[in-house]
Write a protein that holds these residues in place. Structure first.
Motif, PDB file in Angstrom:
ATOM      1  N   GLU A 177       0.832  -1.218   0.000  1.00 30.32           N
ATOM      2  CA  GLU A 177       0.000   0.000   0.000  1.00 30.32           C
ATOM      3  C   GLU A 177       0.856   1.254   0.000  1.00 30.32           C
ATOM      4  O   GLU A 177       0.522   2.251  -0.659  1.00 30.32           O
ATOM      5  CB  GLU A 177      -0.933  -0.003   1.214  1.00 30.32           C
ATOM      6  N   ARG A 178       1.955   1.241   0.748  1.00 32.01           N
ATOM      7  CA  ARG A 178       2.831   2.420   0.785  1.00 32.01           C
ATOM      8  C   ARG A 178       3.410   2.720  -0.592  1.00 32.01           C
ATOM      9  O   ARG A 178       3.734   3.871  -0.900  1.00 32.01           O
ATOM     10  CB  ARG A 178       3.967   2.208   1.781  1.00 32.01           C
ATOM     11  N   ARG A 179       3.552   1.686  -1.398  1.00 27.35           N
ATOM     12  CA  ARG A 179       4.153   1.850  -2.724  1.00 27.35           C
ATOM     13  C   ARG A 179       3.124   2.205  -3.796  1.00 27.35           C
ATOM     14  O   ARG A 179       3.478   2.340  -4.959  1.00 27.35           O
ATOM     15  CB  ARG A 179       4.871   0.556  -3.130  1.00 27.35           C
ATOM     16  N   MET A 180       1.852   2.320  -3.429  1.00 25.11           N
ATOM     17  CA  MET A 180       0.802   2.650  -4.394  1.00 25.11           C
ATOM     18  C   MET A 180       0.182   3.988  -3.971  1.00 25.11           C
ATOM     19  O   MET A 180      -0.662   4.048  -3.087  1.00 25.11           O
ATOM     20  CB  MET A 180      -0.263   1.550  -4.433  1.00 25.11           C
ATOM     21  N   VAL A 181       0.621   5.048  -4.618  1.00 30.89           N
ATOM     22  CA  VAL A 181       0.260   6.403  -4.190  1.00 30.89           C
ATOM     23  C   VAL A 181      -0.744   7.005  -5.174  1.00 30.89           C
ATOM     24  O   VAL A 181      -0.509   7.038  -6.393  1.00 30.89           O
ATOM     25  CB  VAL A 181       1.509   7.294  -4.093  1.00 30.89           C
ATOM     26  N   VAL A 182      -1.870   7.476  -4.646  1.00 30.77           N
ATOM     27  CA  VAL A 182      -2.931   8.077  -5.452  1.00 30.77           C
ATOM     28  C   VAL A 182      -2.950   9.583  -5.220  1.00 30.77           C
ATOM     29  O   VAL A 182      -2.930  10.044  -4.074  1.00 30.77           O
ATOM     30  CB  VAL A 182      -4.311   7.484  -5.089  1.00 30.77           C
ATOM     31  N   ALA A 187      -7.656  17.711  -4.392  1.00 32.78           N
ATOM     32  CA  ALA A 187      -7.303  16.679  -3.422  1.00 32.78           C
ATOM     33  C   ALA A 187      -8.558  16.057  -2.805  1.00 32.78           C
ATOM     34  O   ALA A 187      -9.535  16.765  -2.519  1.00 32.78           O
ATOM     35  CB  ALA A 187      -6.420  17.272  -2.328  1.00 32.78           C
ATOM     36  N   GLN A 188      -8.510  14.728  -2.616  1.00 30.52           N
ATOM     37  CA  GLN A 188      -9.641  13.997  -2.038  1.00 30.52           C
ATOM     38  C   GLN A 188      -9.111  12.869  -1.161  1.00 30.52           C
ATOM     39  O   GLN A 188      -8.176  12.173  -1.546  1.00 30.52           O
ATOM     40  CB  GLN A 188     -10.528  13.424  -3.163  1.00 30.52           C
ATOM     41  N   GLU A 189      -9.723  12.699   0.001  1.00 31.14           N
ATOM     42  CA  GLU A 189      -9.300  11.649   0.926  1.00 31.14           C
ATOM     43  C   GLU A 189      -9.763  10.291   0.420  1.00 31.14           C
ATOM     44  O   GLU A 189     -10.879  10.145  -0.095  1.00 31.14           O
ATOM     45  CB  GLU A 189      -9.890  11.911   2.305  1.00 31.14           C
ATOM     46  N   GLY A 190      -8.912   9.273   0.571  1.00 32.38           N
ATOM     47  CA  GLY A 190      -9.285   7.931   0.153  1.00 32.38           C
ATOM     48  C   GLY A 190      -8.388   6.894   0.775  1.00 32.38           C
ATOM     49  O   GLY A 190      -7.444   7.212   1.501  1.00 32.38           O
ATOM     50  N   THR A 191      -8.660   5.618   0.495  1.00 31.95           N
ATOM     51  CA  THR A 191      -7.846   4.532   1.049  1.00 31.95           C
ATOM     52  C   THR A 191      -7.934   3.298   0.166  1.00 31.95           C
ATOM     53  O   THR A 191      -8.897   3.115  -0.593  1.00 31.95           O
ATOM     54  CB  THR A 191      -8.309   4.167   2.474  1.00 31.95           C
ATOM     55  N   ALA A 217       0.556   6.068  -8.964  1.00 30.82           N
ATOM     56  CA  ALA A 217       1.846   5.457  -9.277  1.00 30.82           C
ATOM     57  C   ALA A 217       2.013   4.213  -8.406  1.00 30.82           C
ATOM     58  O   ALA A 217       1.881   4.290  -7.187  1.00 30.82           O
ATOM     59  CB  ALA A 217       2.979   6.442  -9.018  1.00 30.82           C
ATOM     60  N   VAL A 218       2.290   3.094  -9.039  1.00 33.89           N
ATOM     61  CA  VAL A 218       2.482   1.828  -8.339  1.00 33.89           C
ATOM     62  C   VAL A 218       3.948   1.443  -8.513  1.00 33.89           C
ATOM     63  O   VAL A 218       4.380   1.097  -9.618  1.00 33.89           O
ATOM     64  CB  VAL A 218       1.546   0.745  -8.904  1.00 33.89           C
ATOM     65  N   LYS A 219       4.714   1.525  -7.428  1.00 34.35           N
ATOM     66  CA  LYS A 219       6.156   1.317  -7.493  1.00 34.35           C
ATOM     67  C   LYS A 219       6.517   0.037  -6.740  1.00 34.35           C
ATOM     68  O   LYS A 219       6.925   0.070  -5.591  1.00 34.35           O
ATOM     69  CB  LYS A 219       6.882   2.529  -6.917  1.00 34.35           C
ATOM     70  N   LEU A 220       6.347  -1.074  -7.430  1.00 38.10           N
ATOM     71  CA  LEU A 220       6.559  -2.371  -6.781  1.00 38.10           C
ATOM     72  C   LEU A 220       7.706  -3.172  -7.398  1.00 38.10           C
ATOM     73  O   LEU A 220       7.962  -4.298  -6.974  1.00 38.10           O
ATOM     74  CB  LEU A 220       5.267  -3.186  -6.837  1.00 38.10           C
TER      75      LEU A 220
END
Length: 395
Positions: A177-182, A187-191, A217-220
């Protein structure tokens, strides 16, 4: 990633003898006389900085490894990391923690050089240089894919959907999850929420704001994903949210109300599922669309199954509930439920609605005999925000 001293100076002394005579190697004097022509070994130069990790000349370093260093003047310390061609690698420096972190994953099997420097200090060197080599590309790589692609326009209820080629153990999901940043504009809150061990969704707290932009961005690449497996690649997606279109279906009066940007633009008579095959009450979104298709249920029910040509079909559940045109039920639409669980509309209004909807537009059905089961489609909006957040490993 082992933390070791940047370097260790090994001092060695060798001696040779001829009878009772002895001399220090390289010396020309006689130690017994108390005289020698050998010069004292120089003291190692003191330094204000040192690279502590990765170790000097370390091999098989992971792609997201941090560079750790010591410094007598952290506030004024500069850190650069370059590849074999001398190109500087983008990264961020945490001066308090004395860490450099790469912004993107490093490359497989590549040598990097670290240079740490501070302003000059009396009697001390003010730079330290060290090199390391990243790990070779492993054979155990997990494919990571996004359901959505660049440039798509979707409805305000569209979840972001990521899938993995193998199950991700729970202990690694927080790091994923830390590596997938939206990033949304505005700006809008999400999870994120884990739907299964191989699928994770993201939704905002409330519906996406109409006409906003979303980038993720998904940095895996090179990230540990359990049992000796690593992420295969990185990816980014840039998409657009369309106007807000909300469909509300009330079984009591058997009408669909269509609102666009908060204004009612159409009321459509419907026929929902009969009591033996009721429609699901809950909040769903349009998952796919087909102007013309064939519904075939004979594989699941050879006796009572059917094959029927269908126009203006919009899927809203995995179990086969659709919004679609049903000319055979137009006489009872708005008055009686006769479908197999779908939302029946007329041919003309089915086409009208089909031409205005986007994947991700929201439909809420209420008052039927059966409640929507979470997981039967993209049911991200069929639960409260507090419940949804529980599916994240970061909350």
């Amino acid at each position: 990633m082992a933390t070791v001293l940047a370097g260790t100076l090994l001092l060695t002394a060798a001696c040779s003898g001829d009878g009772d005579k002895a001399s220090w190697q390289g010396g020309g004097g006689n130690p017994e006389s108390g005289t020698t022509s050998q010069s004292a070994a120089p003291e190692p130069a003191l330094s204000t900085v040192a690279v502590t990790s990765p170790a000097a000349d370390a091999k098989s370093v992971e792609l997201w490894s941090e560079v750790k260093y010591d410094s007598e003047d952290p506030a004024n310390t500069e850190v650069t990391v370059t590849n074999a061609k001398g190109a500087e690698i983008k990264g961020t420096v945490d001066k308090d923690a004395k860490l450099w972190r790469p912004t993107e994953s490093l490359a497989w099997n590549t040598k990097y050089t670290v240079n740490v420097s501070t302003p000059a200090a009396d009697g001390k060197t003010s730079t330290a240089t060290s090199s390391f080599t990243t790990m070779k590309e492993p054979s155990n790589l997990v494919r990571v894919t996004s359901f959505l692609a660049d440039g798509q326009k979707v409805g305000v209820g569209m979840p972001l959907i990521m899938k993995f080629g193998r199950a991700i153990p729970e202990k690694y999901r927080a790091e994923v999850e830390r590596r997938m940043v939206v990033t949304a504009t505005p700006a809008q809150e999400g999870t994120w929420r884990w739907i299964s061990a191989t699928e994770v969704h993201f939704r905002p707290k409330v519906y996406w704001k109409a006409n906003s932009k979303v980038f993720y961005a998904v940095k895996l690449k090179g990230v540990k994903l359990g049992d000796g497996w690593y992420g295969r690649s990185n990816l980014t997606v840039d998409l657009n949210i369309g106007r807000e279109l909300i469909m509300t279906v009330n079984n009591k009066n058997k009408q669909m109300t269509v609102k666009q940007d908060g204004k009612v633009i159409k009321t459509i008579p419907v026929s929902l599922g009969k009591k033996s095959t009721p429609s699901s009450s809950g909040t769903m979104v349009v998952m796919e669309k087909a102007a013309h298709t064939i519904f075939d249920t004979t594989d699941e029910d050879p006796v009572n199954g059917y094959k029927t040509p269908i126009d203006w079909a919009q899927r809203i559940t995995y179990s086969g509930q659709f919004i679609h045109a049903a000319p055979w039920s137009e006489g009872v639409q708005g008055r009686r439920n006769v479908s197999h669980g779908c939302v029946n509309v007329s041919e003309a209004l089915g086409e009208w609605l089909f031409n205005r909807t986007l994947m991700g537009d929201v439909i809420t059905v209420s008052g039927t005999e059966e409640k929507l089961k979470n997981g039967n489609g993209w049911t991200d909006w069929n639960m409260s925000w507090e419940e949804y957040k529980k599916g994240s490993y970061l909350n």
